[in-house]
Scaffold this motif. Structure first.
Motif, PDB file in Angstrom:
ATOM      1  N   ALA A 176     -16.249 -25.964  -5.312  1.00  0.00           N
ATOM      2  CA  ALA A 176     -17.285 -25.155  -5.959  1.00  0.00           C
ATOM      3  C   ALA A 176     -16.916 -24.766  -7.386  1.00  0.00           C
ATOM      4  CB  ALA A 176     -17.556 -23.898  -5.129  1.00  0.00           C
ATOM      5  N   GLN A 177     -15.628 -24.507  -7.652  1.00  0.00           N
ATOM      6  CA  GLN A 177     -15.254 -24.049  -8.988  1.00  0.00           C
ATOM      7  C   GLN A 177     -15.549 -25.103 -10.045  1.00  0.00           C
ATOM      8  OE1 GLN A 177     -11.222 -22.708  -9.363  1.00  0.00           O
ATOM      9  NE2 GLN A 177     -11.362 -22.423 -11.574  1.00  0.00           N
ATOM     10  N   GLY A 178     -15.082 -26.352  -9.803  1.00  0.00           N
ATOM     11  CA  GLY A 178     -15.323 -27.402 -10.783  1.00  0.00           C
ATOM     12  C   GLY A 178     -16.801 -27.710 -10.945  1.00  0.00           C
ATOM     13  N   THR A 179     -17.530 -27.720  -9.826  1.00  0.00           N
ATOM     14  CA  THR A 179     -18.961 -27.987  -9.900  1.00  0.00           C
ATOM     15  C   THR A 179     -19.696 -26.856 -10.608  1.00  0.00           C
ATOM     16  OG1 THR A 179     -18.761 -29.168  -7.791  1.00  0.00           O
ATOM     17  CG2 THR A 179     -20.976 -28.634  -8.538  1.00  0.00           C
ATOM     18  N   ALA A 180     -19.294 -25.620 -10.356  1.00  0.00           N
ATOM     19  CA  ALA A 180     -19.960 -24.474 -10.982  1.00  0.00           C
ATOM     20  C   ALA A 180     -19.742 -24.462 -12.483  1.00  0.00           C
ATOM     21  CB  ALA A 180     -19.456 -23.173 -10.352  1.00  0.00           C
ATOM     22  N   GLU A 181     -18.530 -24.823 -12.944  1.00  0.00           N
ATOM     23  CA  GLU A 181     -18.273 -24.861 -14.382  1.00  0.00           C
ATOM     24  C   GLU A 181     -19.167 -25.887 -15.067  1.00  0.00           C
ATOM     25  OE1 GLU A 181     -14.143 -25.589 -14.697  1.00  0.00           O
ATOM     26  OE2 GLU A 181     -13.542 -23.538 -14.221  1.00  0.00           O
ATOM     27  N   ALA A 182     -19.314 -27.056 -14.429  1.00  0.00           N
ATOM     28  CA  ALA A 182     -20.190 -28.073 -14.996  1.00  0.00           C
ATOM     29  C   ALA A 182     -21.640 -27.605 -14.977  1.00  0.00           C
ATOM     30  CB  ALA A 182     -20.041 -29.386 -14.222  1.00  0.00           C
ATOM     31  N   ALA A 183     -22.058 -26.924 -13.891  1.00  0.00           N
ATOM     32  CA  ALA A 183     -23.426 -26.431 -13.805  1.00  0.00           C
ATOM     33  C   ALA A 183     -23.700 -25.362 -14.854  1.00  0.00           C
ATOM     34  CB  ALA A 183     -23.685 -25.870 -12.399  1.00  0.00           C
ATOM     35  N   LEU A 184     -22.701 -24.528 -15.151  1.00  0.00           N
ATOM     36  CA  LEU A 184     -22.874 -23.502 -16.179  1.00  0.00           C
ATOM     37  C   LEU A 184     -23.085 -24.137 -17.551  1.00  0.00           C
ATOM     38  CD1 LEU A 184     -22.889 -20.530 -16.965  1.00  0.00           C
ATOM     39  CD2 LEU A 184     -20.396 -20.641 -17.182  1.00  0.00           C
ATOM     40  N   ALA A 185     -22.340 -25.194 -17.823  1.00  0.00           N
ATOM     41  CA  ALA A 185     -22.531 -25.898 -19.093  1.00  0.00           C
ATOM     42  C   ALA A 185     -23.934 -26.483 -19.189  1.00  0.00           C
ATOM     43  CB  ALA A 185     -21.475 -26.992 -19.240  1.00  0.00           C
ATOM     44  N   GLU A 186     -24.421 -27.037 -18.064  1.00  0.00           N
ATOM     45  CA  GLU A 186     -25.772 -27.583 -18.054  1.00  0.00           C
ATOM     46  C   GLU A 186     -26.809 -26.476 -18.250  1.00  0.00           C
ATOM     47  OE1 GLU A 186     -26.217 -30.523 -18.388  1.00  0.00           O
ATOM     48  OE2 GLU A 186     -25.118 -31.832 -17.029  1.00  0.00           O
ATOM     49  N   LEU A 187     -26.567 -25.293 -17.673  1.00  0.00           N
ATOM     50  CA  LEU A 187     -27.495 -24.179 -17.818  1.00  0.00           C
ATOM     51  C   LEU A 187     -27.566 -23.704 -19.263  1.00  0.00           C
ATOM     52  CD1 LEU A 187     -29.362 -22.147 -16.420  1.00  0.00           C
ATOM     53  CD2 LEU A 187     -27.361 -20.711 -15.982  1.00  0.00           C
ATOM     54  N   GLU A 188     -26.413 -23.612 -19.915  1.00  0.00           N
ATOM     55  CA  GLU A 188     -26.392 -23.215 -21.323  1.00  0.00           C
ATOM     56  C   GLU A 188     -27.148 -24.228 -22.182  1.00  0.00           C
ATOM     57  OE1 GLU A 188     -22.270 -22.893 -22.093  1.00  0.00           O
ATOM     58  OE2 GLU A 188     -22.059 -20.894 -21.200  1.00  0.00           O
ATOM     59  N   ALA A 237     -19.690 -34.107 -11.853  1.00  0.00           N
ATOM     60  CA  ALA A 237     -19.128 -33.138 -12.794  1.00  0.00           C
ATOM     61  C   ALA A 237     -18.704 -33.823 -14.093  1.00  0.00           C
ATOM     62  CB  ALA A 237     -17.943 -32.418 -12.162  1.00  0.00           C
ATOM     63  N   MET A 238     -18.078 -35.012 -13.983  1.00  0.00           N
ATOM     64  CA  MET A 238     -17.656 -35.720 -15.188  1.00  0.00           C
ATOM     65  C   MET A 238     -18.858 -36.099 -16.051  1.00  0.00           C
ATOM     66  SD  MET A 238     -17.225 -38.701 -16.993  1.00  0.00           S
ATOM     67  CE  MET A 238     -17.811 -39.887 -15.782  1.00  0.00           C
ATOM     68  N   GLN A 239     -19.946 -36.542 -15.436  1.00  0.00           N
ATOM     69  CA  GLN A 239     -21.124 -36.933 -16.198  1.00  0.00           C
ATOM     70  C   GLN A 239     -21.733 -35.739 -16.924  1.00  0.00           C
ATOM     71  OE1 GLN A 239     -23.236 -38.768 -12.911  1.00  0.00           O
ATOM     72  NE2 GLN A 239     -22.861 -40.818 -13.704  1.00  0.00           N
ATOM     73  N   SER A 240     -21.690 -34.570 -16.301  1.00  0.00           N
ATOM     74  CA  SER A 240     -22.232 -33.376 -16.950  1.00  0.00           C
ATOM     75  C   SER A 240     -21.379 -32.964 -18.143  1.00  0.00           C
ATOM     76  CB  SER A 240     -22.327 -32.222 -15.944  1.00  0.00           C
ATOM     77  OG  SER A 240     -23.334 -32.466 -14.989  1.00  0.00           O
TER      78      SER A 240
END
Length: 386
Positions: free
Chosen positions: A33-45, A134-137
Motif C-alpha cells: 500500500a505504501q508504494g502504491t499510495a505514493e504513486a497515487a498521490l503523485a497522480e492526484l497532484e 507504480a513505475m508507470q505512474s
C-alpha cells in the motif's frame, strides 16, 4: 487550439489508464500500500494541476514557431555517447512514451539481453507485474516535469525477479522535440529483497544435459499417466496430468477442453492446479473464467497454434477477475506458454502453463516438450459425443 485539445485528451486518457492500474495493484497487493499510495498521490497532484489549467490551455492561441534548435556539436555527441556506453552504472534512456531509446552495456547486462534487442521495447515490460503500475505512474510524473523520482521496484529478467532501486530523471535535449527520461538502476535501498516464493531451480539446471534429462523424465511420467488414465473418469485423469506438470514443470497449469464442435466458445475449464502457497480462492477465480473469452487460451483454441511468452507483456491475456484485476498479475506470473490439445480430429482443447517471476522463463525447448505432451493428452481424450 486543436493540437492543445488533442494533447489534453491524450493526457486524460493516459491518466485514467494509470489510475485503473494502480487501483488493481492495490486490490491485489494490499501489503504494498505504501508504494502504491505514493504513486497515487503523485497522480492526484497532477490531476489537480491538469484541471486547474485545462481552461487556460484550451483558450490559448497558437504561439509563434519555436526557435530553431541548435544542433549539438558532432564532437560533443561522440563524447557523450562514449561516456554513456562506458558507464559502470546500469542506465537506460527512455523516450516520452517509455520506450527504450538507448541502453548502455551495464544496463543491458542488468536486463539480461543484448542492447539491440532491448532498444525499442517498452521499459515497463521488464518490470515485474506487481510493480509495473507504480513505475508507470512515476514515469509519467517525471515526464510532465514534477521532478526526479526515486522508487523501489523489481525487474523481471531471464525469468527471475530482482529487486532494484530506480532513479528517474527528466532530460531536455536541444535536438529532441520531446523530453526524455534517464533511468539509473542500483541495488535496493532497503538492502533486503521482498518476500516471495523461493526459486525452485538451481543454477546447475541451466546446463543443457540436465535440462534435457529433466524434460525426458517429465515426458516419460506423463506417458505412463495417460496410458493408465484412459478411463471414463477423464476429468480426474486431466487433473492428474495437471498435477504432474505443476509438481515438476510449472506453478500454474490450466487445461481447457472442447467437448462440442462449436469451437472456443464451447470450451470448458477442465482442470486448474496451482501452488500450495496460493492465496485462498485464487484457484477458484482462475477456474471460473470462461476459456473462450480471453486471448489465452481463446487464440490457441481458435487457431490451433501454440503461444510462448518468456516475459509477460500484457497481463490481461488470461482474463480478469470479477473485480476487474488482471489474473496474471494476481498470480505473479513471469512467463507463460499455451499449446493446443490436438486429437485425431483437430484441436480438442488447450494446455496453459504459467511460471511465477521467481523461476526461469519458459524457452523454445520447453514449448516443444509441452506441444508433444499436449498432443498426447489430445489423443487420449475420448471422442466427442455425436
Amino acid at each position: 487550439m486543436s493540437e492543445n485539445l488533442a494533447e489534453l485528451q491524450r493526457e486524460i486518457a493516459a491518466l485514467s489508464e494509470r489510475i485503473v492500474a494502480l487501483r488493481n495493484t492495490h486490490a491485489m497487493f494490499p501489503d504494498d500500500a505504501q508504494g502504491t499510495a505514493e504513486a497515487a498521490l503523485a497522480e492526484l497532484e497532477y490531476a489537480e494541476r491538469l484541471l486547474g489549467s485545462a481552461g487556460t490551455e484550451l483558450a490559448r492561441a497558437h504561439s509563434g514557431p519555436p526557435e530553431p534548435r541548435r544542433p549539438a556539436e558532432d564532437g560533443d555527441r561522440v563524447l557523450l555517447r562514449a561516456v554513456f556506453n562506458e558507464l559502470s552504472v546500469p542506465v537506460v534512456l527512455l523516450d516520452h512514451e517509455g520506450y527504450v531509446r538507448r541502453i548502455n552495456g551495464a544496463g543491458a547486462t542488468q536486463l539480461g539481453s543484448a542492447p539491440g534487442y532491448l532498444t525499442g521495447k517498452p521499459f515497463s515490460h521488464f518490470v515485474d507485474l506487481r510493480k509495473r503500475a507504480a513505475m508507470q505512474s512515476w514515469l509519467a510524473a517525471v515526464l510532465r516535469g514534477d521532478g526526479p523520482a526515486h522508487l523501489e521496484s523489481r525487474l523481471a529478467l531471464r525469468g527471475w525477479a530482482e529487486d532494484v532501486h530506480l532513479t528517474l530523471t527528466r532530460l531536455e535535449l536541444p535536438t529532441e522535440a520531446q523530453p526524455l527520461v534517464l533511468v539509473a538502476m542500483s541495488p535496493p535501498m532497503s538492502g533486503s529483497e521482498e518476500e516471495g516464493p523461493a526459486p525452485l531451480e538451481s543454477e546447475v539446471e541451466n546446463q543443457v544435459v540436465v535440462l534435457a534429462a529433466r524434460r525426458l523424465d517429465v515426458l516419460t511420467r506423463m506417458t505412463r499417466l495417460l496410458l493408465r488414465g484412459t478411463t471414463p473418469t477423464r476429468d480426474l485423469a486431466l487433473t492428474d496430468a495437471a498435477d504432474l506438470l505443476a509438481d515438476s514443470y510449472a506453478d500454474w497449469v490450466v487445461i481447457d477442453v472442447c467437448d462440442l464442435p462449436e469451437g472456443p466458445r464451447a470450451a470448458r475449464r477442465a482442470a486448474v492446479v496451482g501452488p500450495a502457497d496460493a492465496p485462498e480462492g485464487q484457484r477458484e477465480e482462475v477456474a471460473a473464467l470462461v476459456p473462450g473469452d480471453s486471448d489465452i487460451p481463446g487464440e490457441v483454441l481458435g487457431r490451433g497454434q501454440s503461444l510462448l511468452f518468456p516475459l509477460i507483456e500484457d497481463e490481461t491475456v488470461l482474463g480478469r477477475a470479477e473485480g476487474g484485476a488482471p489474473i496474471l498479475a494476481a498470480l505473479g506470473a513471469g512467463s507463460l506458454l499455451s499449446v493446443p490439445l490436438r486429437g485425431s480430429r483437430g484441436v480438442r482443447g488447450a494446455l496453459t502453463l504459467i511460471r511465477r517471476s521467481n523461476r526461469a522463463s519458459f524457452r523454445l525447448a520447453d514449448l516443444g516438450l509441452i506441444e508433444e505432451i499436449g498432443e498426447h493428452i489430445g489423443l487420449a481424450l475420448p471422442p466427442r459425443p455425436q
